[in-house]
Design a protein around this motif. Structure first.
Motif, mmCIF file in Angstrom:
data_model
loop_
_atom_site.group_PDB
_atom_site.id
_atom_site.type_symbol
_atom_site.label_atom_id
_atom_site.label_comp_id
_atom_site.label_asym_id
_atom_site.label_seq_id
_atom_site.Cartn_x
_atom_site.Cartn_y
_atom_site.Cartn_z
ATOM 1 N N SER A 8 0.833 -1.201 0.000
ATOM 2 C CA SER A 8 0.000 0.000 0.000
ATOM 3 C C SER A 8 0.867 1.250 0.000
ATOM 4 C CB SER A 8 -0.913 0.021 1.228
ATOM 5 O OG SER A 8 -1.846 -1.027 1.130
ATOM 6 N N LYS A 9 0.455 2.224 -0.821
ATOM 7 C CA LYS A 9 1.154 3.510 -0.902
ATOM 8 C C LYS A 9 0.118 4.626 -0.967
ATOM 9 C CE LYS A 9 4.978 3.888 -2.937
ATOM 10 N NZ LYS A 9 6.311 3.880 -3.354
ATOM 11 N N LYS A 10 0.493 5.796 -0.463
ATOM 12 C CA LYS A 10 -0.417 6.941 -0.553
ATOM 13 C C LYS A 10 -0.253 7.677 -1.874
ATOM 14 C CE LYS A 10 -1.027 7.576 4.274
ATOM 15 N NZ LYS A 10 -2.080 8.109 5.008
ATOM 16 N N GLN A 11 0.977 7.750 -2.401
ATOM 17 C CA GLN A 11 1.215 8.366 -3.696
ATOM 18 C C GLN A 11 2.148 7.472 -4.484
ATOM 19 O OE1 GLN A 11 2.578 12.411 -3.320
ATOM 20 N NE2 GLN A 11 0.488 13.127 -3.266
ATOM 21 N N TYR A 12 2.047 7.587 -5.792
ATOM 22 C CA TYR A 12 2.867 6.749 -6.654
ATOM 23 C C TYR A 12 3.218 7.530 -7.900
ATOM 24 C CZ TYR A 12 4.247 2.946 -9.734
ATOM 25 O OH TYR A 12 4.942 2.138 -10.592
ATOM 26 N N LEU A 22 -4.871 -0.063 -12.738
ATOM 27 C CA LEU A 22 -6.207 -0.652 -12.785
ATOM 28 C C LEU A 22 -7.050 -0.138 -11.619
ATOM 29 C CD1 LEU A 22 -5.034 -4.310 -13.429
ATOM 30 C CD2 LEU A 22 -5.810 -2.661 -15.131
ATOM 31 N N PRO A 23 -8.240 0.398 -11.897
ATOM 32 C CA PRO A 23 -9.098 0.848 -10.798
ATOM 33 C C PRO A 23 -9.745 -0.345 -10.096
ATOM 34 C CG PRO A 23 -10.241 1.116 -12.865
ATOM 35 C CD PRO A 23 -8.850 0.622 -13.198
ATOM 36 N N PHE A 24 -9.964 -0.203 -8.806
ATOM 37 C CA PHE A 24 -10.739 -1.192 -8.064
ATOM 38 C C PHE A 24 -11.420 -0.502 -6.894
ATOM 39 C CE2 PHE A 24 -6.854 -1.266 -5.614
ATOM 40 C CZ PHE A 24 -7.261 -1.510 -4.313
ATOM 41 N N TYR A 25 -12.498 -1.096 -6.417
ATOM 42 C CA TYR A 25 -13.267 -0.545 -5.303
ATOM 43 C C TYR A 25 -12.962 -1.324 -4.038
ATOM 44 C CZ TYR A 25 -15.966 1.942 -8.817
ATOM 45 O OH TYR A 25 -16.340 2.754 -9.849
ATOM 46 N N VAL A 31 -12.839 4.235 -4.728
ATOM 47 C CA VAL A 31 -11.968 3.819 -5.829
ATOM 48 C C VAL A 31 -10.505 3.967 -5.430
ATOM 49 C CG1 VAL A 31 -11.321 4.213 -8.240
ATOM 50 C CG2 VAL A 31 -13.676 4.555 -7.527
ATOM 51 N N HIS A 32 -9.727 2.927 -5.726
ATOM 52 C CA HIS A 32 -8.286 2.927 -5.527
ATOM 53 C C HIS A 32 -7.630 2.456 -6.823
ATOM 54 C CE1 HIS A 32 -8.592 3.589 -1.209
ATOM 55 N NE2 HIS A 32 -9.576 2.704 -1.208
ATOM 56 N N THR A 33 -6.313 2.446 -6.834
ATOM 57 C CA THR A 33 -5.580 2.030 -8.022
ATOM 58 C C THR A 33 -4.687 0.842 -7.713
ATOM 59 O OG1 THR A 33 -5.540 4.314 -8.797
ATOM 60 C CG2 THR A 33 -3.998 2.792 -9.838
ATOM 61 N N LYS A 34 -4.805 -0.181 -8.522
ATOM 62 C CA LYS A 34 -3.887 -1.320 -8.454
ATOM 63 C C LYS A 34 -2.823 -1.050 -9.512
ATOM 64 C CE LYS A 34 -4.600 -6.102 -8.152
ATOM 65 N NZ LYS A 34 -5.251 -7.324 -8.661
ATOM 66 N N CYS A 43 -0.907 -1.171 -4.225
ATOM 67 C CA CYS A 43 -2.230 -0.586 -4.049
ATOM 68 C C CYS A 43 -2.021 0.871 -3.668
ATOM 69 C CB CYS A 43 -2.975 -1.324 -2.945
ATOM 70 S SG CYS A 43 -4.556 -0.568 -2.533
ATOM 71 N N VAL A 44 -2.576 1.782 -4.471
ATOM 72 C CA VAL A 44 -2.418 3.209 -4.227
ATOM 73 C C VAL A 44 -3.771 3.805 -3.869
ATOM 74 C CG1 VAL A 44 -1.694 5.410 -5.237
ATOM 75 C CG2 VAL A 44 -0.510 3.307 -5.883
ATOM 76 N N CYS A 45 -3.805 4.574 -2.805
ATOM 77 C CA CYS A 45 -5.034 5.262 -2.407
ATOM 78 C C CYS A 45 -5.323 6.344 -3.438
ATOM 79 C CB CYS A 45 -4.886 5.882 -1.026
ATOM 80 S SG CYS A 45 -4.617 4.672 0.269
ATOM 81 N N GLY A 46 -6.486 6.294 -4.041
ATOM 82 C CA GLY A 46 -6.881 7.295 -5.029
ATOM 83 C C GLY A 46 -7.126 6.676 -6.393
ATOM 84 N N LYS A 47 -7.756 7.453 -7.236
ATOM 85 C CA LYS A 47 -8.132 7.014 -8.576
ATOM 86 C C LYS A 47 -6.917 6.967 -9.500
ATOM 87 C CE LYS A 47 -12.670 9.137 -8.122
ATOM 88 N NZ LYS A 47 -13.586 10.154 -8.620
ATOM 89 N N PRO A 48 -6.984 6.152 -10.567
ATOM 90 C CA PRO A 48 -5.885 6.110 -11.525
ATOM 91 C C PRO A 48 -5.553 7.486 -12.115
ATOM 92 C CG PRO A 48 -7.311 4.236 -11.882
ATOM 93 C CD PRO A 48 -7.989 5.122 -10.855
ATOM 94 N N LYS A 49 -6.564 8.317 -12.353
ATOM 95 C CA LYS A 49 -6.298 9.645 -12.899
ATOM 96 C C LYS A 49 -5.452 10.470 -11.933
ATOM 97 C CE LYS A 49 -8.253 13.822 -14.826
ATOM 98 N NZ LYS A 49 -9.446 14.616 -15.062
#
Length: 95
Positions: A8-12, A22-25, A31-34, A43-49
């Motif tokens: 898990s990361k807060k920013q990437y 890849l987005p996932f719920y 929504v988070h980003t794989k 796993c990143v907190c936040g949307k892919p955008k």
């Protein structure tokens, strides 16, 4: 060998190891980003955008500037590839 453990990361920042966003719920509907890299999954907190926007800024531009530039050069308004880092040859394509 691929490390299947989720980190898990807060920013990437998108880099040369990044293969896909890849987005996932989560269980709360957020929504988070794989992030799939060559040898690990994050796993990143936040949307892919948000990951793309952060990465554009990290490499010295804005998401809007990159998107507008791609649209102007290619003459298309939707789903134009976004240059994340020209020096590293990193581009973002949507599906």
């Amino acid at each position: 060998m691929t490390n299947k453990v989720m980190v898990s990361k807060k920013q990437y920042g998108i880099n040369t190891e990044t293969m896909a966003l890849l987005p996932f719920y989560d269980e709360y509907g957020k929504v988070h980003t794989k992030v799939l890299e060559r040898d690990r999954t994050l796993c990143v907190c936040g949307k892919p955008k948000a990951v793309v926007t952060f990465s554009c800024g990290y490499y010295g531009s804005s998401y809007k500037g990159r998107k507008d530039g791609a649209s102007l050069i290619m003459g298309i308004r939707s789903r134009a590839p976004i240059v994340i880092s020209e020096q590293l040859g990193i581009f973002f394509y949507t599906s």
